[in-house]
Write an enzyme that holds these catalytic residues in place. Structure first.
Site, PDB file in Angstrom:
ATOM      1  N   GLY A  14      51.716  46.251  43.164  1.00 10.53           N
ATOM      2  CA  GLY A  14      52.387  47.628  43.243  1.00 10.53           C
ATOM      3  C   GLY A  14      53.551  47.626  42.718  1.00 10.53           C
ATOM      4  N   ASP A  78      43.640  43.533  39.620  1.00 12.44           N
ATOM      5  CA  ASP A  78      42.843  42.785  38.696  1.00 12.44           C
ATOM      6  C   ASP A  78      43.286  41.290  38.863  1.00 12.44           C
ATOM      7  OD1 ASP A  78      41.744  44.641  36.561  1.00 12.44           O
ATOM      8  OD2 ASP A  78      43.805  45.290  36.949  1.00 12.44           O
ATOM      9  N   GLY A 128      49.914  38.193  45.978  1.00 16.83           N
ATOM     10  CA  GLY A 128      48.499  38.282  45.193  1.00 16.83           C
ATOM     11  C   GLY A 128      48.711  37.824  43.921  1.00 16.83           C
ATOM     12  N   ASP A 151      57.743  44.532  50.785  1.00 21.55           N
ATOM     13  CA  ASP A 151      57.386  44.138  51.810  1.00 21.55           C
ATOM     14  C   ASP A 151      58.244  42.979  52.363  1.00 21.55           C
ATOM     15  OD1 ASP A 151      55.358  46.094  51.695  1.00 21.55           O
ATOM     16  OD2 ASP A 151      53.808  44.467  50.992  1.00 21.55           O
ATOM     17  N   HIS A 296      54.598  56.152  49.525  1.00 23.92           N
ATOM     18  CA  HIS A 296      55.130  55.874  48.322  1.00 23.92           C
ATOM     19  C   HIS A 296      56.792  56.091  47.746  1.00 23.92           C
ATOM     20  CE1 HIS A 296      50.740  54.859  47.900  1.00 23.92           C
ATOM     21  NE2 HIS A 296      51.302  53.983  47.279  1.00 23.92           N
ATOM     22  N   ILE A 297      57.204  57.040  48.545  1.00 23.80           N
ATOM     23  CA  ILE A 297      58.721  57.398  48.462  1.00 23.80           C
ATOM     24  C   ILE A 297      59.282  56.259  48.823  1.00 23.80           C
ATOM     25  CG2 ILE A 297      60.427  58.774  49.643  1.00 23.80           C
ATOM     26  CD1 ILE A 297      58.347  60.970  50.220  1.00 23.80           C
TER      27      ILE A 297
END
Ligand code: F6P
Length: 373
Positions: A14, A78, A128, A151, A296-297
């Protein structure tokens, strides 16, 4: 050690405030201090699979420190070591149970890197993306990891870049709903990102003076939250602020799932617990409740000054690490120092979570915050 002449930068997972300042710091340090050639891999690991490289010069990074997102684009689907197989029509190939089938396409990516003459690959990612970084390192690619995620749940680093900006936005969200809570005597519930780690909600909840903070690490009993709100009301406090992590769990241990993205390496997207909590609290307390999901703000917009500095430090340290031949390692903030740690150690460990008995939870509890426990 082979001389390092050409490096590439890849942003995966992200988007996150601070990606562009890291790209800038790596590019500037590499070109001005070491005279390296710098390339960007576009669209994260998807671009690595397709050999989508662009050359980066100083002029490309000059004006990007204030910009959110990533000038290189990203993908959070991906995993080239476990890539969904598609047929010639672009449709997923499924097994007899209808499940996706997978193949390891990482060799294709390694060939693209070899063909382009890339000597080292800088990967900016969370757990990830850095798992793949470790796996490319095991295949012999010269990888340098840089810890990214709002996070802040990555092991072996005190802080990832992006976290500071995201908690500032979340705190601002709590400050803003406070106005409506006060004016209308409502319970205002704010759902905050963070996956299964409560760092963002805990920090923003303390900074935004929440009355209740619900995080994944401390399963909540909604009755206890309602009791706290009723007790506050009996003492003359006519409104309440509840900060709830998207990954918060009630006593049954279940999280609220927003959607499942089948072809994503991490397929579960959390969301919806804020509305559930607001509904339950309204019924249990008799006070009107409203839920706001920041979504997503929290990830968007310009990086904070703190994140710009941290990203610049990480970018610079990453190039220094590369020039020392420290491959398969990640730059990391420990205390006030930037050090480096093995990607094997970072990925070998569980993600970093809030300690339910730790200092920050104690601070919040001393301020009268209810965790529903
Ligand atoms: O890991 C960062 C993060 O923003 C999490 O806090 C959130 O659960 C997830 O990404 C959302 O992902 P997406 O942008 O794919 O919905």
């Amino acid at each position: 050690m082979k001389e390092i002449k050409k490096i590439a930068i890849l942003t995966a997972g992200g988007d996150c405030p601070g990606l562009n300042p890291v790209i800038r710091a790596v590019t500037k340090t590499a070109i001005t201090k070491y005279g390296l050639e710098v390339y960007g891999v576009r669209h994260g690991y998807f671009g690595l699979y397709h050999g989508d490289f662009i050359k980066l010069g100083l002029e490309d990074v000059e004006e990007i420190i204030t910009r959110g997102g990533t000038i290189l684009y990203s993908s959070n689907k991906d995993n080239l070591f476990q890539y969904p197989v598609k047929d010639e029509n672009g449709e997923f190939v499924r097994d007899e149970n209808g499940k996706l089938t997978y193949e390891d396409v990482s060799d294709v990516a390694v060939k693209h890197l070899d063909d382009a003459g890339i000597d080292a690959l800088f990967i900016l990612g969370g757990d990830g993306s850095l798992t793949s970084a470790r796996d490319f390192s095991r295949k012999g690619v010269n990888v340098i990891g840089i810890p990214k995620t709002i996070d802040n749940d990555l092991a072996h680093t005190d802080y990832t870049f992006g976290f500071d900006t995201a908690i500032s936005v979340a705190t601002d969200g709590l400050d803003r709903v406070r106005t409506t809570g006060m004016s209308h005597h409502r319970i205002m519930v704010v759902e905050i990102m963070g996956r299964s780690a409560g760092w963002m909600t805990l920090h923003a909840g303390i900074a935004g003076a929440a009355d209740a903070i619900l995080i994944p690490e401390i399963p909540y009993d909604i009755e206890k939250v309602a009791e706290k709100i009723k007790a506050d009301k009996a003492n003359g406090k006519e409104f309440s602020i509840v900060a709830v992590s998207e990954g918060a769990k009630s006593l049954d241990g279940k999280q609220v799932v927003l959607k499942v993205i089948e072809d994503s390496a991490d397929s579960i997207r959390l969301g919806g617990v804020g509305a559930l909590v607001a509904d339950q609290l309204e019924k249990l307390t008799g006070s009107e409740a409203r839920a706001t999901t920041l979504g997503h703000i929290q990830r968007g917009g310009t990086p904070s000054a703190h994140d710009r500095v941290l990203s610049s430090r990480y970018g610079y340290a990453a190039v220094e690490l590369c020039m020392r031949g420290g491959f398969g390692r990640m730059v990391s903030l420990q205390g006030d120092k930037i050090i480096d740690v093995s990607l094997e150690d970072v990925i070998g460990q569980k993600t970093k979570n809030v300690d339910p008995n730790g200092e920050l939870v104690s601070v919040a509890k001393a301020m009268g915050v209810c965790f529903g426990d």
